[in-house]
Scaffold this motif. Sequence first.
Motif, PDB file in Angstrom:
ATOM      1  N   LEU A  97      -2.824  10.237   6.657  1.00  0.00           N
ATOM      2  CA  LEU A  97      -2.767   8.843   6.224  1.00  0.00           C
ATOM      3  C   LEU A  97      -3.861   8.083   6.949  1.00  0.00           C
ATOM      4  N   THR A  98      -4.750   7.453   6.207  1.00  0.00           N
ATOM      5  CA  THR A  98      -5.934   6.832   6.814  1.00  0.00           C
ATOM      6  C   THR A  98      -5.909   5.318   6.817  1.00  0.00           C
ATOM      7  N   GLY A  99      -5.051   4.713   6.017  1.00  0.00           N
ATOM      8  CA  GLY A  99      -5.045   3.258   6.007  1.00  0.00           C
ATOM      9  C   GLY A  99      -3.869   2.674   5.250  1.00  0.00           C
ATOM     10  N   TYR A 100      -3.575   1.443   5.581  1.00  0.00           N
ATOM     11  CA  TYR A 100      -2.514   0.692   4.922  1.00  0.00           C
ATOM     12  C   TYR A 100      -2.988  -0.748   4.839  1.00  0.00           C
ATOM     13  N   ASP A 101      -3.100  -1.255   3.625  1.00  0.00           N
ATOM     14  CA  ASP A 101      -3.604  -2.611   3.425  1.00  0.00           C
ATOM     15  C   ASP A 101      -2.630  -3.406   2.586  1.00  0.00           C
ATOM     16  N   ARG A 102      -2.648  -4.718   2.798  1.00  0.00           N
ATOM     17  CA  ARG A 102      -1.863  -5.605   1.946  1.00  0.00           C
ATOM     18  C   ARG A 102      -2.751  -6.784   1.572  1.00  0.00           C
ATOM     19  N   THR A 103      -2.682  -7.139   0.301  1.00  0.00           N
ATOM     20  CA  THR A 103      -3.419  -8.298  -0.198  1.00  0.00           C
ATOM     21  C   THR A 103      -2.450  -9.190  -0.954  1.00  0.00           C
ATOM     22  N   VAL A 104      -2.669 -10.490  -0.875  1.00  0.00           N
ATOM     23  CA  VAL A 104      -1.810 -11.447  -1.562  1.00  0.00           C
ATOM     24  C   VAL A 104      -2.074 -11.339  -3.059  1.00  0.00           C
ATOM     25  N   ALA A 105      -1.007 -11.144  -3.819  1.00  0.00           N
ATOM     26  CA  ALA A 105      -1.128 -11.049  -5.273  1.00  0.00           C
ATOM     27  C   ALA A 105      -0.603 -12.303  -5.961  1.00  0.00           C
ATOM     28  N   VAL A 106       0.502 -12.867  -5.439  1.00  0.00           N
ATOM     29  CA  VAL A 106       1.109 -14.057  -6.034  1.00  0.00           C
ATOM     30  C   VAL A 106       1.551 -14.985  -4.912  1.00  0.00           C
ATOM     31  N   ARG A 165       4.305 -14.711  -2.262  1.00  0.00           N
ATOM     32  CA  ARG A 165       5.576 -14.235  -2.810  1.00  0.00           C
ATOM     33  C   ARG A 165       5.502 -12.746  -3.073  1.00  0.00           C
ATOM     34  N   ARG A 166       4.313 -12.271  -3.458  1.00  0.00           N
ATOM     35  CA  ARG A 166       4.139 -10.841  -3.708  1.00  0.00           C
ATOM     36  C   ARG A 166       2.826 -10.366  -3.099  1.00  0.00           C
ATOM     37  N   PHE A 167       2.916  -9.210  -2.447  1.00  0.00           N
ATOM     38  CA  PHE A 167       1.743  -8.542  -1.910  1.00  0.00           C
ATOM     39  C   PHE A 167       1.515  -7.250  -2.683  1.00  0.00           C
ATOM     40  N   ASP A 168       0.266  -6.864  -2.838  1.00  0.00           N
ATOM     41  CA  ASP A 168      -0.062  -5.516  -3.293  1.00  0.00           C
ATOM     42  C   ASP A 168      -0.385  -4.721  -2.038  1.00  0.00           C
ATOM     43  N   VAL A 169       0.397  -3.670  -1.797  1.00  0.00           N
ATOM     44  CA  VAL A 169       0.171  -2.832  -0.626  1.00  0.00           C
ATOM     45  C   VAL A 169      -0.438  -1.511  -1.073  1.00  0.00           C
ATOM     46  N   THR A 170      -1.393  -1.042  -0.306  1.00  0.00           N
ATOM     47  CA  THR A 170      -2.095   0.201  -0.629  1.00  0.00           C
ATOM     48  C   THR A 170      -1.987   1.151   0.545  1.00  0.00           C
ATOM     49  N   LEU A 171      -1.539   2.361   0.257  1.00  0.00           N
ATOM     50  CA  LEU A 171      -1.479   3.428   1.253  1.00  0.00           C
ATOM     51  C   LEU A 171      -2.605   4.395   0.917  1.00  0.00           C
ATOM     52  N   ARG A 172      -3.523   4.578   1.861  1.00  0.00           N
ATOM     53  CA  ARG A 172      -4.665   5.470   1.653  1.00  0.00           C
ATOM     54  C   ARG A 172      -4.502   6.731   2.493  1.00  0.00           C
ATOM     55  N   ALA A 173      -4.989   7.832   1.954  1.00  0.00           N
ATOM     56  CA  ALA A 173      -4.903   9.115   2.647  1.00  0.00           C
ATOM     57  C   ALA A 173      -6.126   9.949   2.304  1.00  0.00           C
ATOM     58  N   SER A 174      -6.317  11.000   3.077  1.00  0.00           N
ATOM     59  CA  SER A 174      -7.339  11.994   2.737  1.00  0.00           C
ATOM     60  C   SER A 174      -6.669  13.357   2.793  1.00  0.00           C
ATOM     61  N   ALA A 175      -7.081  14.217   1.867  1.00  0.00           N
ATOM     62  CA  ALA A 175      -6.469  15.539   1.761  1.00  0.00           C
ATOM     63  C   ALA A 175      -7.542  16.616   1.853  1.00  0.00           C
ATOM     64  N   ALA A 200      -2.458   4.985  -3.139  1.00  0.00           N
ATOM     65  CA  ALA A 200      -1.320   4.535  -3.928  1.00  0.00           C
ATOM     66  C   ALA A 200      -1.154   3.042  -3.680  1.00  0.00           C
ATOM     67  N   THR A 201      -0.965   2.282  -4.752  1.00  0.00           N
ATOM     68  CA  THR A 201      -0.814   0.830  -4.645  1.00  0.00           C
ATOM     69  C   THR A 201       0.443   0.397  -5.382  1.00  0.00           C
ATOM     70  N   ARG A 202       1.220  -0.450  -4.752  1.00  0.00           N
ATOM     71  CA  ARG A 202       2.447  -1.003  -5.340  1.00  0.00           C
ATOM     72  C   ARG A 202       2.537  -2.479  -4.967  1.00  0.00           C
ATOM     73  N   GLY A 203       3.257  -3.216  -5.777  1.00  0.00           N
ATOM     74  CA  GLY A 203       3.535  -4.605  -5.456  1.00  0.00           C
ATOM     75  C   GLY A 203       4.875  -4.717  -4.762  1.00  0.00           C
ATOM     76  N   VAL A 204       4.938  -5.550  -3.720  1.00  0.00           N
ATOM     77  CA  VAL A 204       6.208  -5.798  -3.038  1.00  0.00           C
ATOM     78  C   VAL A 204       6.451  -7.311  -3.006  1.00  0.00           C
ATOM     79  N   PHE A 205       7.667  -7.694  -3.342  1.00  0.00           N
ATOM     80  CA  PHE A 205       8.059  -9.093  -3.330  1.00  0.00           C
ATOM     81  C   PHE A 205       8.692  -9.428  -1.983  1.00  0.00           C
ATOM     82  N   THR A 206       8.337 -10.583  -1.449  1.00  0.00           N
ATOM     83  CA  THR A 206       8.766 -10.956  -0.104  1.00  0.00           C
ATOM     84  C   THR A 206       9.938 -11.926  -0.105  1.00  0.00           C
TER      85      THR A 206
END
Length: 173
Positions: free
Chosen positions: A88-97, A107-117, A136-142
């Motif tokens: 796992l190389t990174g974890y980012d969150r950006t404001v989406a809403v 109210r909602r963030f898009d979180v991205t989990l980055r990895a290398s294989a 992998a990117t998903r939206g999470v509501f706060t």
Amino acid sequence: MTHLRPLFSVVCLLLSVLCFSGCASYKLGTGTMPKFATLFIAPVTTETLIPQAREIVTTQVREAFIKDGRVTLVDSPADADAVLRISLTGYDRTVAVARQDDTGLARRFDVTLRASATLTDQRSQQALFAKRPLAATRGVFTDSGLVPAEYQGLPLLAEQLASETIHAVLDTW
């Protein structure tokens, strides 16, 4: 008119044979078989500070390969034709809403989990691919708070990352 019935029956039979013969060799899946039959998935390592992410991602990746069924998972690298290592190389969150009542709060963030294989052929000790980026990117509501939302979203991110991993490892490169 009665002399056309046998001809009509023969034509219908030939058409049905032609129509269904195209499906005779159809197989579900990608149609490609991997270059190895057994795979060892090393425990996931991490460069990020996400609690319990290693265990969740390792479990999701293993379960995804078991469900796929194209390769057999083994318990040690010595028994495997290939070894998969994920970091796992990174974890980012950006404001989406933003919230309607306070645009300074998300109210909602898009979180991205980055990895290398890295996938290594154990027989030749050659890397089939090295440090291939996965994300992998998903939206999470706060609404119930950011920490619980991210914690609840982590298994979904891990599941999506596992799907990306299967495509990277088993599908044609």
